[in-house]
Scaffold this motif. Sequence first.
Motif, PDB file in Angstrom:
ATOM      1  N   SER A   3      -3.394  27.316  39.275  1.00  0.00           N
ATOM      2  CA  SER A   3      -2.180  27.382  40.345  1.00  0.00           C
ATOM      3  C   SER A   3      -0.870  27.843  39.730  1.00  0.00           C
ATOM      4  N   ASP A   4      -0.544  27.971  38.670  1.00  0.00           N
ATOM      5  CA  ASP A   4       0.599  28.469  38.031  1.00  0.00           C
ATOM      6  C   ASP A   4       0.625  29.917  38.298  1.00  0.00           C
ATOM      7  N   THR A   5      -0.399  30.620  38.696  1.00  0.00           N
ATOM      8  CA  THR A   5      -0.160  32.106  38.572  1.00  0.00           C
ATOM      9  C   THR A   5       0.062  32.358  40.090  1.00  0.00           C
ATOM     10  N   LEU A   6       0.011  31.517  41.088  1.00  0.00           N
ATOM     11  CA  LEU A   6       0.232  31.669  42.660  1.00  0.00           C
ATOM     12  C   LEU A   6       1.921  31.884  42.678  1.00  0.00           C
ATOM     13  N   ARG A   7       2.104  32.738  43.618  1.00  0.00           N
ATOM     14  CA  ARG A   7       3.314  33.096  43.942  1.00  0.00           C
ATOM     15  C   ARG A   7       3.563  32.874  45.604  1.00  0.00           C
ATOM     16  N   VAL A   8       4.941  32.926  46.048  1.00  0.00           N
ATOM     17  CA  VAL A   8       5.306  32.720  47.567  1.00  0.00           C
ATOM     18  C   VAL A   8       4.572  33.937  48.266  1.00  0.00           C
ATOM     19  N   GLY A   9       4.039  33.612  49.042  1.00  0.00           N
ATOM     20  CA  GLY A   9       3.509  34.802  49.941  1.00  0.00           C
ATOM     21  C   GLY A   9       1.971  35.073  49.741  1.00  0.00           C
ATOM     22  N   ARG A  46      -1.148  30.778  53.715  1.00  0.00           N
ATOM     23  CA  ARG A  46      -0.320  31.547  52.831  1.00  0.00           C
ATOM     24  C   ARG A  46       0.791  30.331  51.825  1.00  0.00           C
ATOM     25  N   ILE A  47       0.828  30.682  50.843  1.00  0.00           N
ATOM     26  CA  ILE A  47       1.672  29.896  49.974  1.00  0.00           C
ATOM     27  C   ILE A  47       3.259  29.949  50.545  1.00  0.00           C
ATOM     28  N   TYR A  48       3.748  28.832  50.740  1.00  0.00           N
ATOM     29  CA  TYR A  48       5.199  28.926  51.318  1.00  0.00           C
ATOM     30  C   TYR A  48       6.262  28.767  50.509  1.00  0.00           C
ATOM     31  N   LYS A  49       6.037  27.790  49.472  1.00  0.00           N
ATOM     32  CA  LYS A  49       7.016  27.813  48.582  1.00  0.00           C
ATOM     33  C   LYS A  49       6.685  27.213  47.284  1.00  0.00           C
ATOM     34  N   GLU A  52      10.250  22.355  42.432  1.00  0.00           N
ATOM     35  CA  GLU A  52      10.852  22.307  41.133  1.00  0.00           C
ATOM     36  C   GLU A  52      10.038  21.969  40.034  1.00  0.00           C
ATOM     37  N   TYR A  53       8.908  21.541  40.332  1.00  0.00           N
ATOM     38  CA  TYR A  53       8.255  21.476  39.221  1.00  0.00           C
ATOM     39  C   TYR A  53       6.850  22.471  39.240  1.00  0.00           C
ATOM     40  N   GLY A  54       7.009  23.571  40.062  1.00  0.00           N
ATOM     41  CA  GLY A  54       6.278  24.405  39.765  1.00  0.00           C
ATOM     42  C   GLY A  54       4.824  24.464  40.674  1.00  0.00           C
ATOM     43  N   GLN A  55       4.913  23.647  41.242  1.00  0.00           N
ATOM     44  CA  GLN A  55       3.645  23.076  42.617  1.00  0.00           C
ATOM     45  C   GLN A  55       3.755  24.302  43.479  1.00  0.00           C
ATOM     46  N   PRO A  56       2.742  25.073  43.852  1.00  0.00           N
ATOM     47  CA  PRO A  56       2.762  25.619  45.127  1.00  0.00           C
ATOM     48  C   PRO A  56       2.165  24.989  46.284  1.00  0.00           C
ATOM     49  N   TRP A  57       2.973  25.194  47.443  1.00  0.00           N
ATOM     50  CA  TRP A  57       2.919  24.335  48.596  1.00  0.00           C
ATOM     51  C   TRP A  57       2.505  25.375  49.831  1.00  0.00           C
ATOM     52  N   ALA A  75      -0.091  20.579  48.672  1.00  0.00           N
ATOM     53  CA  ALA A  75       0.089  21.254  47.304  1.00  0.00           C
ATOM     54  C   ALA A  75      -1.226  21.727  46.650  1.00  0.00           C
ATOM     55  N   VAL A  76      -1.046  22.717  46.105  1.00  0.00           N
ATOM     56  CA  VAL A  76      -2.129  23.196  45.226  1.00  0.00           C
ATOM     57  C   VAL A  76      -1.769  22.672  43.925  1.00  0.00           C
ATOM     58  N   LEU A  77      -2.439  21.731  43.519  1.00  0.00           N
ATOM     59  CA  LEU A  77      -2.329  20.831  42.194  1.00  0.00           C
ATOM     60  C   LEU A  77      -3.054  21.498  41.100  1.00  0.00           C
ATOM     61  N   ILE A  78      -2.435  21.287  39.665  1.00  0.00           N
ATOM     62  CA  ILE A  78      -2.746  21.934  38.715  1.00  0.00           C
ATOM     63  C   ILE A  78      -4.038  21.291  38.110  1.00  0.00           C
ATOM     64  N   GLY A  79      -4.963  22.222  37.917  1.00  0.00           N
ATOM     65  CA  GLY A  79      -6.312  21.587  37.591  1.00  0.00           C
ATOM     66  C   GLY A  79      -7.428  21.852  38.596  1.00  0.00           C
ATOM     67  N   GLU A  80      -6.763  21.986  40.146  1.00  0.00           N
ATOM     68  CA  GLU A  80      -7.642  22.020  41.069  1.00  0.00           C
ATOM     69  C   GLU A  80      -8.577  23.178  41.033  1.00  0.00           C
ATOM     70  N   ASN A  81      -9.756  23.064  41.399  1.00  0.00           N
ATOM     71  CA  ASN A  81     -10.645  24.230  41.573  1.00  0.00           C
ATOM     72  C   ASN A  81     -11.186  24.332  42.944  1.00  0.00           C
ATOM     73  N   ASN A  82     -10.498  23.922  43.929  1.00  0.00           N
ATOM     74  CA  ASN A  82     -11.094  23.909  45.524  1.00  0.00           C
ATOM     75  C   ASN A  82     -10.352  24.879  46.217  1.00  0.00           C
ATOM     76  N   TRP A  83     -10.164  25.901  45.611  1.00  0.00           N
ATOM     77  CA  TRP A  83      -9.588  27.045  46.413  1.00  0.00           C
ATOM     78  C   TRP A  83      -9.699  28.307  45.630  1.00  0.00           C
TER      79      TRP A  83
END
Length: 92
Positions: A3-9, A46-49, A52-57, A75-83
């Motif tokens: 999830s830390d590779t995801l960016r807004v958009g 679409r990832i919207y934001k 501050e903790y690096g979680q994509p929403w 939120a897309v949680l760290i370690g989740e593989n459901n997406w």
Amino acid sequence: MKSDTLRVGDRIRIVREPGVSSADYYIHPDTARVFKKLIRRNRPVRIYKIDEYGQPWYLCKFRRPNGRFELHWLAVLIGENNWVRVKVRKKR
């Protein structure tokens, strides 16, 4: 995917409920209902934001029978593989 590779958009598709493989994972029934709707709808979100903790929403909307919208922030949680990441189609 991480999830830390995801960016807004970026666009992702929810393919299964989170925490299915973990026995001690608790998910609220209302949140489980939202995930089931997202899986059944099979449309990307679409990832919207990034908080501050690096979680994509992402925001998901469902139209109710009365015409109003039901909104959910998830939120897309760290370690989740459901997406899975959705590949961008190129215009012809």
